[in-house]
Design an enzyme around this catalytic site. Structure first.
Site, PDB file in Angstrom:
ATOM      1  N   ALA A 250       0.801  -1.238   0.000  1.00  0.00           N
ATOM      2  CA  ALA A 250       0.000   0.000   0.000  1.00  0.00           C
ATOM      3  C   ALA A 250       0.831   1.284   0.000  1.00  0.00           C
ATOM      4  O   ALA A 250       0.286   2.375   0.098  1.00  0.00           O
ATOM      5  CB  ALA A 250      -1.016   0.039   1.139  1.00  0.00           C
ATOM      6  N   ALA A 251       2.168   1.158  -0.143  1.00  0.00           N
ATOM      7  CA  ALA A 251       3.007   2.379  -0.207  1.00  0.00           C
ATOM      8  C   ALA A 251       2.615   3.205  -1.428  1.00  0.00           C
ATOM      9  O   ALA A 251       2.351   4.414  -1.326  1.00  0.00           O
ATOM     10  CB  ALA A 251       4.481   2.014  -0.263  1.00  0.00           C
ATOM     11  N   GLY A 252       2.546   2.530  -2.580  1.00  0.00           N
ATOM     12  CA  GLY A 252       2.209   3.243  -3.818  1.00  0.00           C
ATOM     13  C   GLY A 252       0.768   3.740  -3.805  1.00  0.00           C
ATOM     14  O   GLY A 252       0.473   4.847  -4.258  1.00  0.00           O
ATOM     15  N   ASP A 253      -0.140   2.915  -3.262  1.00  0.00           N
ATOM     16  CA  ASP A 253      -1.556   3.314  -3.238  1.00  0.00           C
ATOM     17  C   ASP A 253      -1.781   4.529  -2.337  1.00  0.00           C
ATOM     18  O   ASP A 253      -2.529   5.449  -2.685  1.00  0.00           O
ATOM     19  CB  ASP A 253      -2.429   2.146  -2.751  1.00  0.00           C
ATOM     20  CG  ASP A 253      -2.498   1.026  -3.779  1.00  0.00           C
ATOM     21  OD1 ASP A 253      -2.327   1.320  -4.972  1.00  0.00           O
ATOM     22  OD2 ASP A 253      -2.729  -0.126  -3.386  1.00  0.00           O
TER      23      ASP A 253
HETATM   24  P1  ADP Z   1       4.884   0.719  -5.252  1.00  0.00           P
HETATM   25  O1  ADP Z   1       4.371   0.313  -3.907  1.00  0.00           O
HETATM   26  O2  ADP Z   1       3.799   1.156  -6.189  1.00  0.00           O
HETATM   27  O3  ADP Z   1       5.849  -0.252  -5.876  1.00  0.00           O
HETATM   28  P2  ADP Z   1       7.173   2.309  -4.443  1.00  0.00           P
HETATM   29  O4  ADP Z   1       7.821   1.067  -3.924  1.00  0.00           O
HETATM   30  O5  ADP Z   1       7.917   3.090  -5.459  1.00  0.00           O
HETATM   31  O6  ADP Z   1       5.708   2.064  -5.003  1.00  0.00           O
HETATM   32  O7  ADP Z   1       6.889   3.229  -3.165  1.00  0.00           O
HETATM   33  C1  ADP Z   1       6.045   4.354  -3.232  1.00  0.00           C
HETATM   34  C2  ADP Z   1       6.582   5.423  -2.331  1.00  0.00           C
HETATM   35  O8  ADP Z   1       6.627   4.923  -0.980  1.00  0.00           O
HETATM   36  C3  ADP Z   1       8.032   5.846  -2.619  1.00  0.00           C
HETATM   37  O9  ADP Z   1       8.092   6.797  -3.654  1.00  0.00           O
HETATM   38  C4  ADP Z   1       8.418   6.437  -1.262  1.00  0.00           C
HETATM   39  O10 ADP Z   1       7.833   7.713  -1.096  1.00  0.00           O
HETATM   40  C5  ADP Z   1       7.743   5.462  -0.290  1.00  0.00           C
HETATM   41  N1  ADP Z   1       8.645   4.335   0.069  1.00  0.00           N
HETATM   42  C6  ADP Z   1       8.654   3.093  -0.446  1.00  0.00           C
HETATM   43  N2  ADP Z   1       9.613   2.330   0.119  1.00  0.00           N
HETATM   44  C7  ADP Z   1      10.233   3.126   1.022  1.00  0.00           C
HETATM   45  C8  ADP Z   1      11.311   2.943   1.959  1.00  0.00           C
HETATM   46  N3  ADP Z   1      11.956   1.763   2.066  1.00  0.00           N
HETATM   47  N4  ADP Z   1      11.675   4.000   2.723  1.00  0.00           N
HETATM   48  C9  ADP Z   1      11.037   5.185   2.647  1.00  0.00           C
HETATM   49  N5  ADP Z   1      10.014   5.431   1.796  1.00  0.00           N
HETATM   50  C10 ADP Z   1       9.601   4.421   0.993  1.00  0.00           C
END
Ligand code: ADP
Length: 310
Positions: A250-253
Site C-alpha cells: 500500500a506504499a504506492g496506493d
Molecule cells: P509501489 O508500492 O507502487 O511499488 P514504491 O515502492 O515506489 O511504489 O513506493 C512508493 C513510495 O513509498 C516511494 O516513492 C516512497 O515515497 C515510499 N517508500 C517506499 N519504500 C520506502 C522505503 N523503504 N523508505 C522510505 N520510503 C519508501
C-alpha cells in the site's frame, strides 16, 4: 471541499501463513487465515478517506461477506460507498495469498465482480463523475471501462490521475490522451516505455510518456524516493524519508491518494509529491495494507517532528 472519485477494484486478501508453499498434489495444514481488505482501488479510496478527503468509491462487489468486510473498512475510513455496484452472480474479488516461513508469497487472484465493471456502470454514474473534481484510476478493472470512464472524465474537464498498475500486455495508447497525471513505479515505467533499467534513463523514459499525451509524470522509486516532471518540463527529485521499512504494501496506493488530496487543495505537483512521500514513509513502517495508512493528524505530527529535527 473538492471531491475525489476512485474508480477501480476491491478485493479481500485471504492471507495464510504456511511452513512451506504447497507443491502440486500436496495438502498442508495451517492454523488460521487473515482476511484483509485490499485491491488497489479500495486501498486508494481508503487512504484518501483516512487522510480526510471527500472521496467516493465506484467499483463492483458481490453480495457476500467479503463485500461486507470491505465496505465496513471503507465506511470507517469515511469513504462514500453508496455507488458500489452489487452483482448477484459474481463474488467479490479475492486474493488467496500464502506466505511461507521465508516470507515469500504465492498469490492467486480471483477477479470476481471487478471483472464486470462496465461502460454501463460508468453511464449510470455520469452525474457522480460530473460532480467530482479529481478522478483516480488503476488497472485492476477492465481496460475498456477505464478508457471509457477516463474519456468521460476528461469531457467533463476533470483532473484524471492514473496509477498504471498492473501494466497490461497491451496498454491502450488512446488512454494517455485522457490522463493529466500518471504515477508509475520504476518497474511499471520500464514496462510502459520498453526502456530497460529506467532508473538510469529517467528523463528519457518520462519524456516518452509525455510525448504520448500525459501532462505530469511522477515516478515512485521505493527507498530512492520520487522523480517528477511537470507539464512545464520542470523536474525534481525528492529523496525518500530514512525509515525502517517493515512492509511496503500500500506504499504506492497511499502515495497516489495523498497526492490527489493535496492537488485537490490547490497545492503544486511538487508540494503534493512531498506530502505523499511523507505519507508513504509512515505506511512502510507499519504492517498491513489499509490498516497501515495514517490519519491526517498522524501525518501532520510526523511532518512537524521531521521539520523540528532539521
Ligand atoms: P509501489 O508500492 O507502487 O511499488 P514504491 O515502492 O515506489 O511504489 O513506493 C512508493 C513510495 O513509498 C516511494 O516513492 C516512497 O515515497 C515510499 N517508500 C517506499 N519504500 C520506502 C522505503 N523503504 N523508505 C522510505 N520510503 C519508501
Amino acid at each position: 471541499m473538492k471531491k475525489l472519485l476512485v474508480i477501480g477494484s476491491l478485493n479481500l486478501d485471504c492471507v495464510v501463513n504456511v511452513d512451506h508453499t504447497p507443491v502440486a498434489g500436496e495438502t498442508i495444514i495451517c492454523d488460521s487465515m487473515n482476511m484483509i481488505p485490499g485491491g488497489k482501488g479500495a486501498n486508494q479510496a481508503c487512504a484518501a478517506g483516512k487522510l480526510g478527503a471527500d472521496v467516493t468509491m465506484l467499483g463492483a462487489v458481490g453480495k457476500d461477506m467479503y463485500a461486507d468486510i470491505q465496505k465496513s473498512s471503507l465506511s470507517q475510513a469515511g469513504v462514500d460507498i453508496s455507488h458500489l455496484v452489487e452483482r448477484d452472480k459474481e463474488s467479490t474479488g479475492l486474493a488467496i495469498i500464502t506466505v511461507n516461513a521465508e516470507g515469500d508469497n504465492s498469490i492467486i487472484v480471483i477477479q470476481g465482480a471487478n471483472a464486470t465493471l462496465s461502460e454501463k456502470d460508468i453511464d449510470d454514474n455520469l452525474e457522480l463523475i460530473r460532480q467530482s473534481d479529481i478522478v483516480i484510476f488503476q488497472l485492476e478493472v477492465p481496460l475498456e471501462t477505464v478508457l471509457y470512464a477516463a474519456k468521460k472524465a476528461k469531457e467533463f474537464e476533470k483532473t484524471v490521475i492514473l496509477d498504471p498498475a498492473p501494466v497490461p500486455k497491451e496498454f491502450p495508447e488512446e488512454l494517455y490522451r485522457y490522463i493529466d497525471i500518471i504515477k508509475p513505479n520504476e518497474t511499471e515505467l520500464g514496462m510502459l516505455t520498453g526502456i530497460d533499467n529506467p532508473e538510469q534513463h529517467l528523463k528519457e523514459a518520462v519524456d516518452c510518456l509525455k510525448k504520448k499525451g500525459v501532462k505530469d509524470v511522477l515516478v515512485t522509486l521505493g527507498d530512492k524516493g520520487v522523480y517528477l516532471e511537470d507539464k512545464n518540463s520542470e523536474t525534481e527529485r525528492i529523496p525518500a524519508m530514512k525509515v525502517q521499512a517493515v512492509d511496503t504494501t500500500a506504499a504506492g496506493d497511499s502515495f497516489t491518494a495523498a497526492l490527489a488530496i493535496m492537488l485537490a487543495e490547490g497545492k503544486s505537483l511538487r508540494e503534493a509529491a512531498i506530502f505523499a512521500n511523507y505519507v508513504s514513509a509512515i505506511v512502510v513502517t507499519r504492517k498491513g495494507a489499509q490498516s497501515s495508512i495514517p490519519t491526517l493528524e498522524e501525518v501532520k505530527r510526523y511532518i512537524e517532528q521531521k521539520e523540528m529535527a532539521v
